[in-house]
Design a protein around this motif. Sequence first.
Motif, PDB file in Angstrom:
ATOM      1  N   UNK A  99       0.831  -1.206   0.000  1.00  0.00           N
ATOM      2  CA  UNK A  99       0.000   0.000   0.000  1.00  0.00           C
ATOM      3  C   UNK A  99       0.867   1.258   0.000  1.00  0.00           C
ATOM      4  N   UNK A 100       1.932   1.254   0.788  1.00  0.00           N
ATOM      5  CA  UNK A 100       2.828   2.405   0.839  1.00  0.00           C
ATOM      6  C   UNK A 100       3.492   2.629  -0.518  1.00  0.00           C
ATOM      7  N   UNK A 101       3.856   1.524  -1.184  1.00  0.00           N
ATOM      8  CA  UNK A 101       4.475   1.636  -2.499  1.00  0.00           C
ATOM      9  C   UNK A 101       3.508   2.239  -3.508  1.00  0.00           C
ATOM     10  N   UNK A 102       2.263   1.773  -3.480  1.00  0.00           N
ATOM     11  CA  UNK A 102       1.265   2.300  -4.411  1.00  0.00           C
ATOM     12  C   UNK A 102       1.010   3.789  -4.168  1.00  0.00           C
ATOM     13  N   UNK A 103       0.936   4.179  -2.903  1.00  0.00           N
ATOM     14  CA  UNK A 103       0.728   5.590  -2.566  1.00  0.00           C
ATOM     15  C   UNK A 103       1.908   6.445  -3.026  1.00  0.00           C
ATOM     16  N   UNK A 104       3.113   5.942  -2.823  1.00  0.00           N
ATOM     17  CA  UNK A 104       4.300   6.677  -3.250  1.00  0.00           C
ATOM     18  C   UNK A 104       4.289   6.892  -4.757  1.00  0.00           C
ATOM     19  N   UNK A 105       3.939   5.865  -5.506  1.00  0.00           N
ATOM     20  CA  UNK A 105       3.896   5.990  -6.959  1.00  0.00           C
ATOM     21  C   UNK A 105       2.834   6.981  -7.395  1.00  0.00           C
ATOM     22  N   UNK A 106       1.697   6.970  -6.742  1.00  0.00           N
ATOM     23  CA  UNK A 106       0.640   7.932  -7.075  1.00  0.00           C
ATOM     24  C   UNK A 106       1.109   9.365  -6.824  1.00  0.00           C
ATOM     25  N   UNK A 107       1.804   9.576  -5.711  1.00  0.00           N
ATOM     26  CA  UNK A 107       2.314  10.910  -5.386  1.00  0.00           C
ATOM     27  C   UNK A 107       3.342  11.376  -6.408  1.00  0.00           C
ATOM     28  N   UNK A 108       4.248  10.486  -6.782  1.00  0.00           N
ATOM     29  CA  UNK A 108       5.265  10.853  -7.761  1.00  0.00           C
ATOM     30  C   UNK A 108       4.649  11.087  -9.137  1.00  0.00           C
ATOM     31  N   UNK A 109       3.661  10.286  -9.491  1.00  0.00           N
ATOM     32  CA  UNK A 109       2.961  10.486 -10.763  1.00  0.00           C
ATOM     33  C   UNK A 109       2.360  11.882 -10.821  1.00  0.00           C
ATOM     34  N   UNK A 110       1.685  12.273  -9.735  1.00  0.00           N
ATOM     35  CA  UNK A 110       1.060  13.591  -9.691  1.00  0.00           C
ATOM     36  C   UNK A 110       2.118  14.693  -9.760  1.00  0.00           C
ATOM     37  N   UNK A 111       3.250  14.479  -9.082  1.00  0.00           N
ATOM     38  CA  UNK A 111       4.309  15.470  -9.099  1.00  0.00           C
ATOM     39  C   UNK A 111       4.927  15.639 -10.470  1.00  0.00           C
ATOM     40  N   UNK A 112       5.145  14.536 -11.161  1.00  0.00           N
ATOM     41  CA  UNK A 112       5.705  14.604 -12.515  1.00  0.00           C
ATOM     42  C   UNK A 112       4.728  15.314 -13.453  1.00  0.00           C
ATOM     43  N   UNK A 113       3.458  15.002 -13.327  1.00  0.00           N
ATOM     44  CA  UNK A 113       2.449  15.658 -14.167  1.00  0.00           C
ATOM     45  C   UNK A 113       2.435  17.164 -13.913  1.00  0.00           C
ATOM     46  N   UNK A 114       2.542  17.555 -12.659  1.00  0.00           N
ATOM     47  CA  UNK A 114       2.561  18.989 -12.319  1.00  0.00           C
ATOM     48  C   UNK A 114       3.807  19.655 -12.902  1.00  0.00           C
ATOM     49  N   UNK A 115       4.948  18.968 -12.798  1.00  0.00           N
ATOM     50  CA  UNK A 115       6.192  19.523 -13.337  1.00  0.00           C
ATOM     51  C   UNK A 115       6.107  19.688 -14.847  1.00  0.00           C
ATOM     52  N   UNK A 116       5.480  18.737 -15.528  1.00  0.00           N
ATOM     53  CA  UNK A 116       5.342  18.825 -16.981  1.00  0.00           C
ATOM     54  C   UNK A 116       4.434  19.989 -17.385  1.00  0.00           C
ATOM     55  N   UNK A 117       3.481  20.311 -16.546  1.00  0.00           N
ATOM     56  CA  UNK A 117       2.652  21.481 -16.821  1.00  0.00           C
ATOM     57  C   UNK A 117       3.494  22.751 -16.771  1.00  0.00           C
ATOM     58  N   UNK A 118       4.455  22.788 -15.853  1.00  0.00           N
ATOM     59  CA  UNK A 118       5.340  23.945 -15.751  1.00  0.00           C
ATOM     60  C   UNK A 118       6.244  24.045 -16.973  1.00  0.00           C
ATOM     61  N   UNK A 119       6.860  22.929 -17.369  1.00  0.00           N
ATOM     62  CA  UNK A 119       7.812  22.982 -18.477  1.00  0.00           C
ATOM     63  C   UNK A 119       7.131  23.213 -19.822  1.00  0.00           C
TER      64      UNK A 119
END
Length: 336
Positions: free
Chosen positions: A178-198
């Motif tokens: 569960x912790x692994x799945x949550x971590x991946x979801x958080x990183x996915x959201x962060x990468x998507x946000x960063x791509x919006x910036x770039x």
Amino acid sequence: MTLTRPLAALSLVAASALVLAGCSSTSGAEANADGDAETTPFTFEYNTAGEDEEPAYEEVTVDVPLAPENVVIFDMASLDTWGALGGEVQGAPLDSVPDYLQGYLADDAINAGSLFEADLLEVEAAQPDLIIVGGRSAALYEDLSEIAPTVDLSSSGSFEDTLERNVTFLGEVLGAEDEAATALETLEAGIAEAREVTAGIGTGLSVMVSGDSVSALKPSEGDYSGRNLRGGIVYDVFGVEPVISDIEEATHGEPVSFEFLLETDPDYLFVTDRNAATGEEGAEAAEVVLDNEIVHETTAWQNDQIVYLDPMAWYIVFGGIDTTQIMIDDILSIGA
């Protein structure tokens, strides 16, 4: 530019890959005939060729113990993920563990050697349940596998594919799915946000400063081996548009001049300071190397659009949970 698929979109692909690789779920774990701890199989490609030979990969399957208590990790990205998911590391190349990962080491953690050379006597004396190598330390696999079950978590494809595979696998081994799945979801959201910036910053060029030389890094273009994977992250993962279409052709894979930076004149320069990452004695910081009259004429300098990336995260570790968040934050700093 072809956009990287989000981690969520990769979930089914990764899940299939895990099954095909023999990386089963906890429910599929098996106890051996002697009734010892449960294990789960993990399959990876191991390069059996010598240092100066063409790579020759052999498929290796290892029965990995679940919830191991004594783990030695040579791969910094795996150490990062292991610790972020609640595991403690009993041994590692201590001189190579960055400050932000020191808290994941046991108080009495052994010094297992370096990223390139294991202290086999020290590792064997520690009697580890599991050893993890990857990247720079992958060549240690053969010797270490004679001591304890050893897995190689080197890149198996794109940055996101490898991140998802390794986080999912280590979560399974730790019983922290569960912790692994949550971590991946958080990183996915962060990468998507960063791509919006770039998406709105114009063009960029990723460079590495080593000694007093500057090298232009290129998109991986599907070649995820070693330097290509690491060098392409700014473009491949975070969506920065390269300032020229074929960086490799323009640079011939060699260090570039300061004039090249001015001629290509990207809107943003993304700088990895290898000098700082490796602690090269006597080498100047990247900020000093780039502080010259020619670079002063570039758009990136004049608009204060030179982004100095965390050198440990982008050069040494890249690929662990905490480290990926650091990389996301580096890109998000553009819009701060």
